[in-house]
Design a protein around this motif. Structure first.
Motif, PDB file in Angstrom:
ATOM      1  N   ALA A  48      14.396  -3.267  49.788  1.00  0.00           N
ATOM      2  CA  ALA A  48      15.092  -3.280  51.071  1.00  0.00           C
ATOM      3  C   ALA A  48      14.408  -2.361  52.076  1.00  0.00           C
ATOM      4  N   ALA A  98      20.042   2.436  52.738  1.00  0.00           N
ATOM      5  CA  ALA A  98      19.606   1.609  51.609  1.00  0.00           C
ATOM      6  C   ALA A  98      19.349   2.461  50.372  1.00  0.00           C
ATOM      7  N   VAL A 106      22.193  -5.390  52.951  1.00  0.00           N
ATOM      8  CA  VAL A 106      20.759  -5.539  53.200  1.00  0.00           C
ATOM      9  C   VAL A 106      20.485  -6.370  54.457  1.00  0.00           C
ATOM     10  N   ARG A 140      16.585  -2.298  43.979  1.00  0.00           N
ATOM     11  CA  ARG A 140      16.875  -3.060  45.195  1.00  0.00           C
ATOM     12  C   ARG A 140      16.584  -2.246  46.443  1.00  0.00           C
TER      13      ARG A 140
END
Length: 490
Positions: free
Chosen positions: A147, A135, A25, A143
């Motif tokens: 991101a 991502a 990330v 997540r």
């Protein structure tokens, strides 16, 4: 290897290990920040370039324009390459081009080589959608959404970071030193990508629609050239109109090519989906308004007191006005993923447009004190940060995982055109209210431009609200087993 549903069809994703995810990330955000900041470096250096290379200001302006042009042209091509199996190689090769371009801006070469280097740096703008694709493919769903939102935000606030930093380095060491900073950070981005970028999942198509890419590139070059060359419209109207007609024809030809292609550069059918089309319309109109206010505030801050208004700030100090924009934009980007759990993405877009509209209202009503400009810029940053963080959610909710890079690339092209048009509209309004023999427009011109911006953000808010009403009834774009996407009838 885990399986996650996309558009009602189970497809395989390739999540990375937890320790690698923690590093992935920041790497994605760093790369997106670097390419955005380096592309924006041209803005504060225009005057320095004109002086150092003994060229006109109009010629020096191309150090910024050529980067935006190359970025707009490269973005859809990189988006398609990033949707294929060679995404890692595409990212590394693109960053290598950016590093080579950065080297050209530093070497003691003629002005033409500087433009070539800036064009190569601008290619990096097409990497942000690929960072989103990485991502989405390699992070858990909860997540990846956060991101992607932050990647979208840092691609905006990169300008706020690059502008004052480049101006400071230029004041201390000259224009070559400022470009040298770009070489250092792009080399760091290349090293980061080499160490952290995972391979794309298997089963992706590697084909690129070359004919569609060439036609779209020609159309975008014409569109952005016409948007940036305001004097062409005032001095050679017939030529400008003729080129505009050619651009429209090329876009129509491109759409036909994409509809008939088995491996389109951009899935036009997906773009026609109500959610995607509405989001792109909101991005275009909103981009016009957002960039209009950004340029108005920075130009107002640098206007000398002799004009009867303004603060006469140096390039570096004027760049500091962008700090509230970057800081509050990042805060909004961090808060938006949490807000998405309670508020639908289209409603967040509408609310963000209202916030930007409030920034316009503040600028129109109160700009006699420098602190008021900081407040207006902070409000703009918060609105832009929230808007750009919410935008990917609207599009990706109905986009197959394999088409993430391509879909977001098209949205970024729309954003680039909107930003360019916003800058041109601002310049046109100010030029219209500049009296004969005067260098600076009347103060009332800024109020007029602010009212135009308020209208643009009102249209953006209404479009987003209409999108919110339609979203529950829209069907997702499906991804069959072969990895090629199509749309269901809306």
């Amino acid at each position: 290897m885990t399986e996650q549903p996309v558009g009602g069809v189970e497809v395989k994703a390739l999540p990375v290990a937890r320790s690698e995810a923690r590093l992935l990330v920041p790497a994605l955000m760093f790369i997106a920040l670097v390419v955005a900041a380096v592309a924006s470096v041209g803005a504060p250096l225009i005057t320095s370039v004109a002086t150092s290379f003994h060229v006109s200001l109009d010629s020096a302006q191309w150090t910024l324009t050529v980067a935006l042009l190359s970025g707009a042209v490269a973005t859809p091509v990189l988006g398609r390459l990033g949707a294929g199996p060679h995404r890692r190689a595409t990212i590394l090769a693109t960053l290598a081009v950016v590093v080579a371009g950065s080297a050209l801006t530093v070497l003691p070469l003629p002005f033409g080589w500087l433009l070539a280097g800036r064009a190569a740096q601008g290619v990096g703008l097409g990497l942000t959608p690929l960072m989103m694709g990485v991502a989405r493919d390699h992070l858990p769903e909860e997540r990846s959404a956060a991101a992607i939102a932050l990647i979208s935000v840092v691609s905006i606030i990169g300008a706020g970071v690059g502008y004052p930093l480049a101006a400071l380095v230029a004041d201390l060491g000259g224009v070559r030193a400022a470009y040298g900073l770009g070489l250092v950070v792009t080399a760091a981005a290349l090293l980061t990508a080499w160490r952290s970028m995972p391979e794309a999942p298997e089963g992706r198509s590697a084909h690129v629609d070359v004919a569609g890419a060439l036609v779209l590139a020609a159309a975008l070059l014409l569109v952005l050239f016409l948007v940036g060359e305001r004097t062409l419209w005032s001095q050679h109207l017939a030529v400008a109109v003729g080129l505009a007609v050619v651009a429209v024809v090329l876009l129509c030809v491109w759409a036909v090519i994409e509809m008939r292609s088995t491996t389109p550069l951009v899935d036009v059918r997906a773009v026609r989906h109500p959610a995607v089309a509405g989001a792109n319309l909101a991005m275009f109109v909103g981009g016009v308004g957002m960039y209009l206010l950004l340029t108005l505030i920075t130009r107002y801050a640098q206007t000398p007191h002799s004009a009867g208004y303004g603060f006469g700030l140096t390039t570096f100090v004027a760049g500091l006005v962008l700090i509230p924009f970057s800081a509050l934009g990042y805060v909004a980007g961090k808060l938006t993923p949490r807000a998405r759990t309670r508020i639908a993405d289209p409603l967040l877009l509408a609310g963000s447009a209202v916030v930007v509209g409030c920034g316009f209202a503040l600028f129109a009503a109160a700009r006699s004190d420098l602190a008021e400009l900081f407040v207006a810029m902070g409000v703009l940053g918060f609105g832009v940060g929230s808007f750009t963080a919410a935008m990917p959610g609207v599009i990706l909710a109905v986009t197959p995982r394999s088409e993430t890079s391509s879909a977001m690339s098209f949205n970024y092209v729309v954003r680039s055109v909107g930003y360019s048009l916003g800058s041109a509209i601002g310049g046109l309004i100010l030029a219209t209210d500049t009296g004969p023999g005067h260098l600076f427009p009347d103060d009332n011109a800024y109020t007029t431009a602010a009212l135009v911006g308020i209208a643009a953000m009102a249209i953006t808010a209404l479009t987003s609200l209409a999108l919110a009403r339609r979203t529950p009834a829209t069907n997702p774009i499906e991804e069959p087993a072969g990895g090629t996407s199509h749309t269901t009838a809306p």
